[in-house]
Design an enzyme around this catalytic site. Structure first.
Site, PDB file in Angstrom:
ATOM      1  N   GLY A 217       4.889 -26.655 -84.194  1.00 53.68           N
ATOM      2  CA  GLY A 217       6.342 -26.673 -84.039  1.00 53.68           C
ATOM      3  C   GLY A 217       6.873 -25.286 -83.726  1.00 53.68           C
ATOM      4  CB  SER A 218      10.231 -23.864 -84.187  1.00 59.45           C
ATOM      5  OG  SER A 218      10.881 -24.833 -83.395  1.00 59.45           O
ATOM      6  CB  THR A 219       5.565 -21.597 -86.915  1.00 58.37           C
ATOM      7  OG1 THR A 219       4.570 -22.547 -86.514  1.00 58.37           O
ATOM      8  CG2 THR A 219       6.302 -22.114 -88.148  1.00 58.37           C
ATOM      9  CE  LYS A 221      11.377 -23.051 -80.755  1.00 59.44           C
ATOM     10  NZ  LYS A 221      12.643 -23.562 -81.335  1.00 59.44           N
TER      11      LYS A 221
END
Length: 483
Positions: A217-219, A221
């Site tokens: 997920g957004s980790t 990013k």
């Protein structure tokens, strides 16, 4: 001699030759591998006749051999078995050295390692009972307990590292199990316990910290931001597209934010703000601009794709090759087929914390012989340089904003700067998302880096967000280390 007798003689000679060759091969070539098989009954009987070395944490045994009155002579006992099970593994007369340190360091614990050769010779000559070496781990008991307590009944994993050395301070996986149930001498009971654990749909024998692969997920990013900053085309203040909906090329599908609206005025947002609020469209745009090769190369610098041991083998994390543009946009926000272990995401956080250098993770601190002489001492080793120091500084400031006033405020620790990143990872249609959080602290003098994943949103289910579910767990682990 007639022809039939000659043929029979040749056949007999061939058979005798084959028998000689096979017995020689087994006794000399295969002997070592056959002896070292963890379920070799003769090896197990031999090992049970002597005292297996203890596994220690802060000098106290969490696994030790205790004398018995039966023919097996010793039984393995585990204190706080469920808390440390995925670290220690188990040692069973039925199943041998199963998982964890019990398996990866079996030669040392059993006394069969080359380092103990002269000790074995002396023991034989003097009639002294043979013993295995002791293995002391790097784990911080307070951090391990905070990780386990934080997960509670929720499925998931927590890993904490010392970013300066790579030492594993906590490695918790839930559901867990009690290794004492597999170490007893009541073989019928041991087999029943093992079958029950294997049949459990929640897979308690799996160490989710290093064996399970999840979408980050957004980790992820943080990795995409690292690639952008390292390219020289962007800084933490660069403005990028951040619309409410990103029109992906080559497909009719669009990519949306997890919140209503765009990420900034005129559909624009700077990189720091994009990470702070976890803007999907901004990082997907970055992915399209950078390309899949740049993202994959950056991930590899953090350790993706490496086959490492801690010393237990770790499943390599993956960024797929040959992605098209829509797939690249999805991968840039930690979706599509990007898959990671919690240890890998702890390494990402630790790499940023350690001025851009990723240290090789390890869990064995010291190995000592039965006479307490040091056989091996951990020596921290650099795995890779993920980013240069200026990029690491920028990423740190960006991640600080996430915790100060972004999606990760529940990881705040009074008086201590914390840098982090939340993640909410979709993984199956109709299933709640996984909740993620990665972080390190103090941000200005890092001593601990943490990764947390809670499967299917834990207690929050479909209402789960990384900042709500995973960040408080990470906070408690950081506090335990820093306290």
């Amino acid at each position: 001699m007639n022809a039939p007798i000659r043929r029979l003689s040749v056949l007999v000679l061939v058979l005798f030759g084959s028998l000689l060759l096979s017995s020689t091969y087994i006794q000399f070539v295969q002997a070592s591998s056959l002896r070292e098989k963890p379920n070799n009954r003769r090896t197990l009987l031999e090992n049970y006749s002597r005292q297996r070395g203890p596994i220690l944490i802060t000098g106290k045994p969490v696994a030790r051999s205790v004398a018995t009155d039966d023919e097996l002579k010793y039984v393995r006992q585990y204190s706080n078995g469920e808390l440390y099970s995925h670290l220690t593994g188990y040692y069973s007369f039925v199943y041998g050295a199963g998982a964890g340190i019990e398996r990866s360091e079996n030669d040392l614990l059993s006394g069969q390692a080359d380092q103990l050769f002269y000790r074995r010779v002396v023991d034989v000559l003097t009639g002294r009972e043979q013993q295995g070496a002791s293995v002391e781990l790097t784990v911080d008991p307070a951090a391990q307990k905070a990780a386990a307590d934080g997960l509670g009944e929720q499925r998931g994993a927590v890993v904490a590292l010392d970013p300066r050395t790579g030492a594993i301070l906590a490695m918790a996986s839930n559901p867990t199990y009690d290794p004492n149930e597999l170490a007893g001498h009541d073989l019928t009971t041991v087999q029943a316990n093992y079958k029950r654990l294997l049949a459990d749909d929640d897979d308690p024998l799996i160490n989710r910290s290093i064996q399970a692969l999840y979408p980050p997920g957004s980790t992820f990013k943080v990795v995409t931001a690292a690639a952008a900053l390292s390219s020289g085309r962007y800084t933490e203040n660069s403005v990028v597209p951040g619309p409410a909906v990103l029109d992906l090329p080559q497909t009719t599908a669009n990519l949306r934010n997890d919140f209503a609206g765009s990420c900034g005025p005129n559909d624009k947002v700077d990189l720091t703000r994009a990470l702070q609020i976890s803007c999907n469209t901004a990082f997907a745009s970055l992915g399209l601009a950078l390309g899949d090769d740049a993202i994959r190369a950056q991930a590899e610098k953090f350790g993706f794709g490496d086959r490492i041991g801690v010393p237990m083998p770790v499943a390599p994390s993956i960024v797929p090759a040959d992605m098209n543009k829509p797939q690249t946009a999805q991968a840039a926000i930690g979706q599509y087929d990007v898959r990671v272990t919690p240890l890998q995401m702890a390494m990402v956080a630790a790499g940023v914390a350690n001025d851009g250098v990723v240290m090789a993770p390890y869990s064995v601190k010291t190995v000592r012989g039965p006479d307490l002489d040091v056989l091996d001492q951990a020596k921290p080793q650099e795995l890779s340089r993920a980013v240069d120091s200026s990029v690491a500084d920028q990423l740190t400031r960006m991640m600080e904003k996430v915790v100060e006033s972004g999606t990760g405020t529940r990881a705040q620790i009074p008086g201590i700067k914390v840098a982090g990143k939340t993640g909410t990872a979709q993984h199956a249609k109709g299933e709640p998302p996984h909740a993620w959080f990665i972080c390190f602290a103090p941000a200005d003098d890092p001593k601990v880096a943490v990764a947390v994943v809670v499967e299917d949103g834990g207690k929050a289910g479909n209402e789960a967000f990384g900042g709500r579910i995973a960040a408080p767990i990470a906070k408690s682990v950081m506090e335990a280390v820093l306290r």
